[in-house]
Write a protein that holds these residues in place. Structure first.
Motif: not given
Length: 169
Positions: A125-137, A146-151
């Motif tokens: 909610h604080t950054v702009s121009k997000i193209q994707a989220v990479i997460a541990w969970e 969304q992508f796994s940080v491991h992929d």
């Protein structure tokens, strides 16, 4: 000549930005792209050259600019901060096709947001121009791919699609 595609990897400390970058860089280099990387050292005073070596001694003596070159590489150290757009321009002039930026959360380039812990999601909610989220969970918000940080391969393929789209425009 098309300008390079600039992609920021942003997230809090120890979320995996550097590790992911070290996987993406060779992936794109193998594809024949020249990859430039910019690292933001948020608030620290990094040391580039080694104490008591010649370049360190020149800098300590007060030189505003110190350069060193060899048969295989060149480095220039400036005694001043440099804004991200200027760094990007320099890497573009050096022939970069893709510029990966670690950090600089408030800059306005396309971003991959890395989230290690659920409470890190407020960054979305604080950054702009997000193209994707990479997460541990998995992340509950599904506004973005969304992508796994491991992929790393899937992430690299997604970035390749972004790069291809930029080249079409």
């Amino acid at each position: 000549m098309k300008p390079p595609f600039v992609l920021q990897l942003v997230g809090y400390s120890n979320c995996g930005k550097t590790t992911l970058l070290t996987k993406l860089i060779p992936w794109f280099e193998r594809k024949g792209l020249r990859v430039g990387v910019v690292k933001h050292d948020g608030g620290h005073d990094f040391e580039w050259d080694q104490p008591e070596k010649d370049t360190w001694r020149y800098r300590e003596a007060g030189a505003s600019l110190v350069a060193i070159t060899s048969r295989t590489k060149t480095a220039i150290v400036e005694q001043r901060p440099t804004r991200l757009p200027e760094l990007i321009e320099r890497l573009a002039q050096a022939g970069a096709d893709l510029i990966l930026v670690e950090g600089f959360k408030r800059e306005g380039y396309s971003k991959l947001v890395l989230l290690r812990q659920p409470e890190d999601q407020e960054l979305l909610h604080t950054v702009s121009k997000i193209q994707a989220v990479i997460a541990w969970e998995p992340v509950k918000e599904n506004k973005w791919p969304q992508f796994s940080v491991h992929d790393a391969d899937a992430i690299a393929e997604f970035v390749e699609q972004l790069l291809a789209k930029q080249r079409e425009d």
